[in-house]
Design an enzyme around this catalytic site. Structure first.
Site, PDB file in Angstrom:
ATOM      1  N   HIS A 121      27.650 -26.642  23.103  1.00 46.77           N
ATOM      2  CA  HIS A 121      27.427 -26.177  21.732  1.00 46.77           C
ATOM      3  C   HIS A 121      26.103 -25.431  21.601  1.00 46.77           C
ATOM      4  O   HIS A 121      25.921 -24.637  20.663  1.00 46.77           O
ATOM      5  CB  HIS A 121      27.455 -27.365  20.768  1.00 46.77           C
ATOM      6  CG  HIS A 121      28.040 -27.042  19.431  1.00 46.77           C
ATOM      7  ND1 HIS A 121      27.850 -25.830  18.797  1.00 46.77           N
ATOM      8  CD2 HIS A 121      28.817 -27.771  18.586  1.00 46.77           C
ATOM      9  CE1 HIS A 121      28.475 -25.830  17.626  1.00 46.77           C
ATOM     10  NE2 HIS A 121      29.067 -26.992  17.477  1.00 46.77           N
ATOM     11  N   ALA A 122      25.176 -25.650  22.516  1.00 49.29           N
ATOM     12  CA  ALA A 122      23.918 -24.903  22.489  1.00 49.29           C
ATOM     13  C   ALA A 122      24.154 -23.415  22.711  1.00 49.29           C
ATOM     14  O   ALA A 122      23.315 -22.586  22.326  1.00 49.29           O
ATOM     15  CB  ALA A 122      22.961 -25.440  23.555  1.00 49.29           C
TER      16      ALA A 122
END
Length: 486
Positions: free
Chosen positions: A156-157
C-alpha cells in the site's frame, strides 16, 4: 531517489506480521486469446518489458539513517523479474475451492522489503468444477474454465485504489497482439538510469527534509482549526458525516491474525445503473446499500447483528484535487452508516442517499491534502511502537469501536482488456485489513461487470463465501423494489 510521503510511509510503519499492508488483485485470464498460445516464459518476459516504465515495479525502499526522515524510494539496480513473478499450479482439476485455498495462503505472506514491493503468482491448471452459489455466478460471467489466474500483490506504500487501477490499465492493451501502454513509455523516470545512492547521500537529503518540518507544521495548523470549527457547526445542524468511535461492536472488530479468508463474486453493472436511474441515487449509494444488506443477513445468520447500523470507512480519491506532486497515496475518507438496522433495501437506499450527500459535502469541505499533510509528522519509531503496543494490549477489543470495516468502490475501464495478450475475464480487488477492522470489501467495475472481493481475518469471517453470496441476492431484491416503487 524520492522520499516517501508521510501517508505512504505510514503504511510501512503500520505493518506487523499480523497487519499486512499489501493490496491484492485476482485476475482470471483466458489464455486462448494469447497470440501464439500461452507459455509461462513468454508471459514473464512480456511482463518484464512492460514493468520497466513503471516506477512502482522497479523501485525499492531504503531507510534514512537514524530515521530522521521518512524512507526513500531508490531504483533497484539489481532488479530481476524472477524475484517477483512465480509459477504454481493447482492440483488435479483445481477449481474454485482449490484456488481460494491457495490465494488465501499467498495473501498471508508478507512482501520482502529488500526488493521492489510487489509480486505476482501465475496460477495454472484452473478449471471450473462448479463452485456453487456466488461462485457459479462468477463462473457464468467469467467463463472460468481452463483459465490462467494471476494473483498480484503490491504494498500500500506504493499504490492506492485509483493508482492501482491506472497501473492495471498501463499493463494492459485493447487488443491481444498490441503492446501494453507501459511498454511504449520506457523507463523515463528520474532515477531509472542512476545507481543506488549511498547512506551519506540518503542521510543528507533526509536531514534537509527534516529541517522543513516546523515550517510545514505552522502552515497546516490554521486550516485544520477551521475544519474542526466547521465540523462542530455541521454537527449542530445535523449535516455532519457519521462520527468515528461510535460504531457497534461486531466479530470484525477485534485483533487480527496473520491469516486471511477470501471470497469473490460478480454482478452486472447494468443493474446498478438501472437502480440509479430509477432512484436518483449514485452508484456508490447502491454499492453501500447492497453491502449493508449483505452484512445484515450475514450477521443475522450468526446471531451477531447489532441494533445500531454498522459504520464503514470509505476511502475517497483526492488525486484530482490534490496540490501535492509527491506521494503514491492521495486519499481522504468519509464515514458511512450502512443501514444494517433497516431490513427493507429500498428504505435503506433512500436513507443511505441522504446520509451520503451530507457525508460527501462534509468530506469535500476538508482540504484535499489534509490527511497527507498531517501524515508527514508520523515519526517512524513512535508510530511503529504505538502500533505494536495497540496490538499487544488488545485495545481494539476493549476500547470504543472506531469503525466496523473498510469499503472501497473503484471505477475501472469499461472495455475488454488484455493482460500480456490474455483477455481479462474477471478482476477481483482485495484491500488490507487492520486490528479493530478485520474485514475489507472492495468493489471494482470492469467491462460491464461489478467484481466484488472481500478479505478478512478468518476469526472474524470464517465463511466468506456465505457473505459474498448475499451481494447478488441483495442487488436483485433492490432492483425489483426499484422497478415496483419508482
Amino acid at each position: 531517489m524520492e522520499h516517501l510521503s508521510g501517508l505512504d510511509a505510514s503504511f510501512l510503519y503500520l505493518e506487523t506480521p499480523e497487519q499486512l499492508m499489501h493490496v491484492c488483485a485476482l485476475f482470471v485470464l483466458d489464455p486462448a486469446t494469447s497470440p501464439g498460445g500461452y507459455e509461462f516464459g513468454k508471459f514473464r518476459d512480456a511482463l518484464d518489458v512492460a514493468v520497466a516504465g513503471i516506477p512502482q515495479f522497479t523501485r525499492k525502499v531504503r531507510k534514512v539513517p537514524f530515521e530522521i526522515a521518512h524512507p526513500v524510494w531508490v531504483h533497484d539496480t539489481h532488479f530481476d523479474i524472477n524475484r517477483h513473478v512465480h509459477r504454481v499450479a493447482l492440483p488435479g482439476d483445481g477449481g474454485y475451492a482449490e484456488l481460494i485455498e491457495l490465494i488465501t495462503h499467498l495473501a498471508s505472506l508478507p512482501l520482502s522489503r529488500h526488493h521492489p514491493l510487489w509480486e505476482m503468482w501465475v496460477i495454472e491448471g484452473y478449471h471450473d468444477t462448479g463452485r456453487g452459489s456466488a461462485a457459479e455466478k462468477s463462473a457464468d460471467l467469467a467463463g472460468a474454465s481452463d483459465k490462467v489466474v494471476v494473483f498480484a500483490k503490491m504494498h500500500h506504500a506504493a499504490v492506492d485504489g485509483a493508482s492501482g487501477a491506472s497501473i492495471v490499465s498501463h499493463l494492459c492493451a485493447l487488443e491481444p497482439d498490441a503492446a501494453p501502454v507501459a511498454a511504449t513509455m520506457g523507463a523515463d523516470y528520474d532515477d531509472a538510469d542512476q545507481g543506488e545512492p549511498g547512506a551519506l547521500e540518503i542521510f543528507g537529503r533526509g536531514f534537509v527534509a527534516s529541517l522543513a518540518r516546523p515550517f510545514n507544521l505552522t502552515r497546516i495548523i490554521q486550516p485544520s482549526v477551521d475544519v474542526v470549527v466547521k465540523t462542530v457547526e455541521r454537527m449542530r445542524r445535523g449535516t455532519a458525516m457519521a462520527p468515528p468511535f461510535k460504531a457497534p461492536r461486531t466479530p470484525f472488530n477485534n485483533n487480527i491474525t496473520g491469516q486471511r479468508s477470501i471470497g469473490v463474486t460478480d454482478m452486472l453493472l447494468d443493474d446498478f445503473k438501472e437502480i440509479r436511474r430509477l432512484s436518483g441515487a449514485t452508484v456508490n449509494d447502491v454499492v453501500l446499500t447492497i453491502a449493508g444488506g449483505a452484512l445484515r443477513r450475514y450477521l443475522a445468520d450468526h446471531n451477531d447483528l447489532p441494533d445500531a447500523p454498522l459504520l464503514a470507512t470509505v476511502p475517497v480519491s483526492v488525486r484530482e484535487e490534490s496540490q501535492r506532486s509527491e506521494g503514491m497515496n492521495k486519499v481522504s475518507a468519509l464515514f458511512a452508516r450502512l443501514g444494517t438496522d433497516i431490513d427493507d433495501p429500498w428504505e435503506r437506499l433512500i436513507a443511505m442517499g441522504e446520509a451520503n450527500r451530507n457525508a460527501k459535502e462534509h468530506q469535500k469541505a476538508i482540504p484535499a491534502d489534509a490527511l497527507q499533510d498531517w501524515a508527514e509528522f508520523a515519526p517512524p519509531r513512535t508510530f511503529g511502537l504505538a502500533m505494536r503496543t495497540y496490538a499487544a494490549l488488545r485495545i481494539s477489543e476493549r476500547g470504543p469501536v472506531v469503525h466496523n470495516l473498510v469499503i472501497s468502490n473503484v471505477p475501472g475501464p469499461q472495455m475488454p482488456l488484455y493482460f500480456m495478450g490474455a483477455k481479462i475475464d474477471a478482476l477481483y480487488p482485495l484491500g488490507p485489513i487492520f486490528h479493530g477492522a478485520g474485514l475489507n470489501v472492495t468493489v471494482l467495475s470492469n467491462n460491464g461487470i461489478v467484481h466484488v472481493g472481500i478479505i478478512a481475518c478468518p476469526a472474524a469471517v470464517p465463511d466468506p463465501e456465505l457473505l459474498v453470496d448475499y451481494f447478488p441476492l441483495e442487488l436483485t431484491k433492490l432492483r425489483e423494489q426499484a422497478e415496483q416503487l419508482a
